[in-house]
Structures are given as C-alpha cells and as structure tokens.
Design an enzyme around this catalytic site. Structure first.
Site, PDB file in Angstrom:
ATOM      1  N   HIS A 112      43.921  41.618  38.109  1.00  0.00           N
ATOM      2  CA  HIS A 112      44.976  40.941  37.343  1.00  0.00           C
ATOM      3  C   HIS A 112      45.504  41.952  36.307  1.00  0.00           C
ATOM      4  O   HIS A 112      44.750  42.818  35.853  1.00  0.00           O
ATOM      5  CB  HIS A 112      44.328  39.742  36.641  1.00  0.00           C
TER       6      HIS A 112
ATOM      7  N   ASP B  28      35.363  40.432  35.232  1.00  0.00           N
ATOM      8  CA  ASP B  28      36.360  39.418  34.889  1.00  0.00           C
ATOM      9  C   ASP B  28      36.016  38.164  35.704  1.00  0.00           C
ATOM     10  O   ASP B  28      36.286  38.103  36.909  1.00  0.00           O
ATOM     11  CB  ASP B  28      37.757  39.976  35.242  1.00  0.00           C
TER      12      ASP B  28
ATOM     13  N   GLN C 170      38.125  33.573  37.460  1.00  0.00           N
ATOM     14  CA  GLN C 170      38.297  32.672  38.615  1.00  0.00           C
ATOM     15  C   GLN C 170      36.973  32.272  39.240  1.00  0.00           C
ATOM     16  O   GLN C 170      36.964  31.524  40.215  1.00  0.00           O
ATOM     17  CB  GLN C 170      39.187  33.338  39.679  1.00  0.00           C
TER      18      GLN C 170
ATOM     19  N   LYS D 278      40.793  27.502  32.293  1.00  0.00           N
ATOM     20  CA  LYS D 278      40.622  27.429  33.756  1.00  0.00           C
ATOM     21  C   LYS D 278      39.350  26.680  34.130  1.00  0.00           C
ATOM     22  O   LYS D 278      39.049  26.477  35.306  1.00  0.00           O
ATOM     23  CB  LYS D 278      40.591  28.840  34.350  1.00  0.00           C
TER      24      LYS D 278
ATOM     25  N   CYS E 173      50.543  37.902  38.600  1.00  0.00           N
ATOM     26  CA  CYS E 173      50.091  38.944  37.661  1.00  0.00           C
ATOM     27  C   CYS E 173      49.255  40.001  38.378  1.00  0.00           C
ATOM     28  O   CYS E 173      48.299  40.539  37.814  1.00  0.00           O
ATOM     29  CB  CYS E 173      49.310  38.347  36.485  1.00  0.00           C
TER      30      CYS E 173
HETATM   31  N1  PMP Z   1      41.932  37.589  35.091  1.00  0.00           N
HETATM   32  C1  PMP Z   1      42.137  36.754  36.119  1.00  0.00           C
HETATM   33  C2  PMP Z   1      41.454  37.008  37.429  1.00  0.00           C
HETATM   34  C3  PMP Z   1      42.995  35.666  35.974  1.00  0.00           C
HETATM   35  O1  PMP Z   1      43.193  34.840  36.997  1.00  0.00           O
HETATM   36  C4  PMP Z   1      43.641  35.463  34.731  1.00  0.00           C
HETATM   37  C5  PMP Z   1      44.600  34.302  34.536  1.00  0.00           C
HETATM   38  N2  PMP Z   1      45.504  34.138  35.575  1.00  0.00           N
HETATM   39  C6  PMP Z   1      43.380  36.352  33.686  1.00  0.00           C
HETATM   40  C7  PMP Z   1      42.519  37.396  33.902  1.00  0.00           C
HETATM   41  C8  PMP Z   1      44.005  36.180  32.341  1.00  0.00           C
HETATM   42  O2  PMP Z   1      43.613  34.981  31.779  1.00  0.00           O
HETATM   43  P1  PMP Z   1      44.335  34.403  30.460  1.00  0.00           P
HETATM   44  O3  PMP Z   1      45.799  34.404  30.768  1.00  0.00           O
HETATM   45  O4  PMP Z   1      43.771  33.027  30.326  1.00  0.00           O
HETATM   46  O5  PMP Z   1      43.963  35.301  29.325  1.00  0.00           O
END
Ligand code: PMP
Length: 407
Positions: free
Chosen positions: A124, A201, A204, A227, A364
C-alpha cells in the site's frame, strides 16, 4: 454454514439495515473500512456522556477514571496481539501514521548511506512513500521484491534480495488489493537472519484472523482500528519496547517529556514518548471494545468468510469476460476483478445502482497496478457480517453489467 448465525450478528450493526433504492445495502467494502457494532457506538457515546476528562495529568477522580480506561485499552490491544508487554503498544491515528512514525524515527536513528529497505511490489502507498522519504534523507535505497503471476510474493527473489545491506524489511501481511496472505513468519525469519529489522503491515489481517507478534517474531507491527470494527482516527503501532526506547521522538510536546527546560529536554520511555499531546481517548477505549467483539467471533468468523470467498470466486469465475486479479493459494475474503470492455469505474457505478457497494481504482497500490499492467480493479471485500445472498446479488448484478457493456 449453519453454525455461524450471520442474521443475529447483523443485528449488532445498525448501518447494515440501510436501504438504498428499495434494496438493503450490500456493503462489500470492508477492506476499506468495516462497519461498527452497537457496542462500539455505545462505548463512544457513554464515554462522552459519563467518562470524559483529559487523561494522565488529572488528580481528580474523573480524570483518573478516564486514564484507567485508556490504559486498560492498551492492555487489551497487547493481549489482542499476544504482546508480552503493553509498553510496546502505541496509540496512533492509523497504519499510515504508524509507518510514518517508524520510517521517520527509527529511520533517523538507524538508516545510513547505501542501506537497503526491502519492500514488496504489493505494498500500500502507506508502506512505500514513508520509506522513500526516509531513504532519500539517509542516502539509503528502497528495493522491491517482485510478485508471481498469481499475486504471491516471489520468495526466491525475496531470498536473493536480502543481504547484510538490508537494514529494514517492511511488508504487508495481507494485500488489500489482491487478498493474498503472505508467508510473513518465513519472510520475517529470513529477514532477521541477515540482521534486518522487520515491520509488518497487519491492516488487512487483524480484521480476519489472529495476529500474534510473539509467534511472528517481527520488530514492529501496525493496524488501523477502523478496519477492525473500531472507530476512525485510532490505530496501533506495536514495537519491541527496547527498540522503541532507543528511538528519537516522532512528535514532541506535552505528555511525552520527562523534564522540559530551555537548557534542554528529556523524554519519557515508550509508550508515552510516542504519544505527544492529548490522544484520541474515546477512540482507544472503543477500539478495545471492537477488538474484544471481533476476537469473540473467532475462529468461526474466518471460516465463514472463507465460505463467502469460495462462493463468490465460483460465481464470478462463471461470468464470461470477467477476470479475477489475484489468485493466490491463500487469500482473505477479498476479490479484485475486471470485466472485458468495461471500465472499472463504470462497473462500480452500475453495481451502486443495484445498491451493491464495492471499491474501484488502484486501491492505493499504484506500483502493483503498474506491475500487473492494469489501471485498477473492481474490489469486493466480505466481512463476517456479509451474507450468501449479498454474494449472489453481486454476481447477478455483474451478469447484468456484462450484458450491458458487451453489446
Ligand atoms: N496498509 C494497508 C494494507 C491498507 O489496506 C491500508 C488502508 N487501505 C493502509 C495501510 C492504510 O491505512 P489507514 O488509511 O487506515 O492509515
């Protein structure tokens, strides 16, 4: 699937009763953000109605109670992550802030010219851009591990790219764009063997299955509360306390200091060192309630989600001209796909007309889309509160979309 009472669980989520255009909304975007159970909503309201005062500095009872609730949430998060010491739990805004904190603070302390930061092609942006900035500042380099055609980390390449120059390996536990579950225990072991520090990270994964920092063996791990059925604006960075204590502050100000003097200032150890200013008190308290709610549904919720994934995969595979993007052998309940001749944005809008909410775009993950040679995908993501009927509505709607766009 009789064992998992989804109808009962849906009653905990008021928003899932929302109607759009005569249909109950089929919310298939939990990978972007999950819906909230009543217990989380009630906790926030109760906090502001009966518990609120600023924490840590009060000598009066209300402030002490709010402080106790906030600190007890830290302990809940530690136990959710199987962390031996709650001192390693830092409350942040979300995964984005967590990775920025590590890249900035750990990066300033440890990155040197010609060091390498190993990422994967499926990261991401939140796990790419902070490292680009940190690398540029230190004169270090970002190195990218490729993925295979099915959307898995190319483990042979991962091994080859690791070297004594690898100072940091930072990778996603589960891909938000493909649903791939990465072999993070093995990846961590390999990276630690060359002396690298490891960040996972878990944005998910924390929502789908048990995440155990002790078993993973990593140095840092992060996730976002929103999430995992928690509020927005609250998330977690977990780090080994001995590592955190050696890192310079990320933000400075109140609450994180030992002593302030115009001649010089000293800082508190973790976790306070990284929680400058008034934190998101209600968010942290409600997050603990959310994690408790989610943990109580395990492991049945995950088995049920896998059933929804299998049903959706079978139904979508049967639609001519539909291509699933990401067919890893181990996946969470996320399906990315494209339909021949139809722009992913149009597909998303046509599904919306049937009150089926999915996400479209690059998720993203622009570098991943570049590797795959596509501009984006349509992504349906299922949580334990989704139903077989919603999966079927997605498939029926897509058959209609296909008929409209293939004329
Ligand atoms: N890493 C992953 C794998 C994500 O899916 C996301 C959110 N889509 C993020 C980081 C960033 O999370 P946040 O926008 O809640 O800071």
């Amino acid at each position: 699937m009789a064992a998992f009472d989804v109808a009962r669980i849906r009653q905990d989520f008021p928003l899932l009763a929302r109607k759009e255009r005569g249909h109950v909304l089929a919310y298939l975007d939990s990978a972007a953000s999950s819906q909230k159970p009543q217990c989380v909503i009630d906790t926030i309201a109760h906090y502001y109605r009966e518990q609120h005062a600023n924490i840590h500095r009060g000598v009066y009872r209300l402030s002490e109670e709010a402080t106790a609730a906030y600190e007890s949430s830290r302990k809940s998060v530690a136990s959710f992550l199987h962390a031996p010491d709650a001192r390693g739990v830092i409350f942040v805004r979300g995964a984005t802030e967590a990775i920025n904190l590590v890249a900035d603070s750990w990066g300033r302390a440890h990155l040197k010219p010609n060091d390498e930061i190993l990422l994967t092609a499926m990261e991401h942006h939140a796990n790419i851009v902070p490292w680009q900035v940190a690398a540029e500042r230190a004169g270090a380099r970002v190195v990218v591990c490729p993925i295979t055609a099915s959307g898995e980390v190319d483990m042979a390449a991962f091994v080859k790219l690791l070297s004594p120059r690898t100072r940091m390996a930072s990778f996603v536990h589960v891909s938000n764009a493909l649903g791939t579950v990465n072999p993070v225990v093995e990846m961590t072991r390999l990276a630690k063997a060359v002396g690298a520090t490891v960040l996972i990270d878990a944005c998910q994964s924390a929502s789908h299955f048990d995440v155990d920092v002790t078993a993973l063996g990593c140095d840092f791990l992060c996730f976002s509360g929103h999430k995992v059925c928690g509020p927005t604006g609250i998330g977690v960075l977990w780090g080994r306390p001995e590592l955190l204590d050696q890192m310079p502050p990320y933000q400075t100000g109140g609450d994180m200091i030992q002593k302030v003097d115009f001649a010089g200032t000293t800082y508190r150890p973790a976790p306070e060192r990284f929680e400058a200013g008034t934190p998101h008190i209600s968010g942290a308290i409600a997050l603990a309630v959310a994690l408790d709610y989610v943990a109580k549904l395990r492991p049945d919720a995950h088995t049920y989600e896998q059933h929804l994934l299998a049903r959706a995969t079978e139904k979508l595979r049967a639609i001519p001209g539909l291509r699933i993007v990401g067919e890893a052998s181990e996946k969470v309940s996320v399906i990315s796909f494209l339909i021949d001749g139809a722009h992913h944005h149009d597909v998303g809008m046509l599904l919306d007309a049937d009150a089926v909410a999915v996400r479209v775009g690059h998720h993203c993950c622009m570098p991943l889309m570049k590797v795959l040679g596509i501009p984006g995908t349509v992504r349906a993501s299922f949580a334990f509160y989704n139903t077989e009927e919603e999966v079927d509505r997605l498939a029926t709607s897509l058959v209609k979309v296909r008929a409209m766009t293939s004329r």
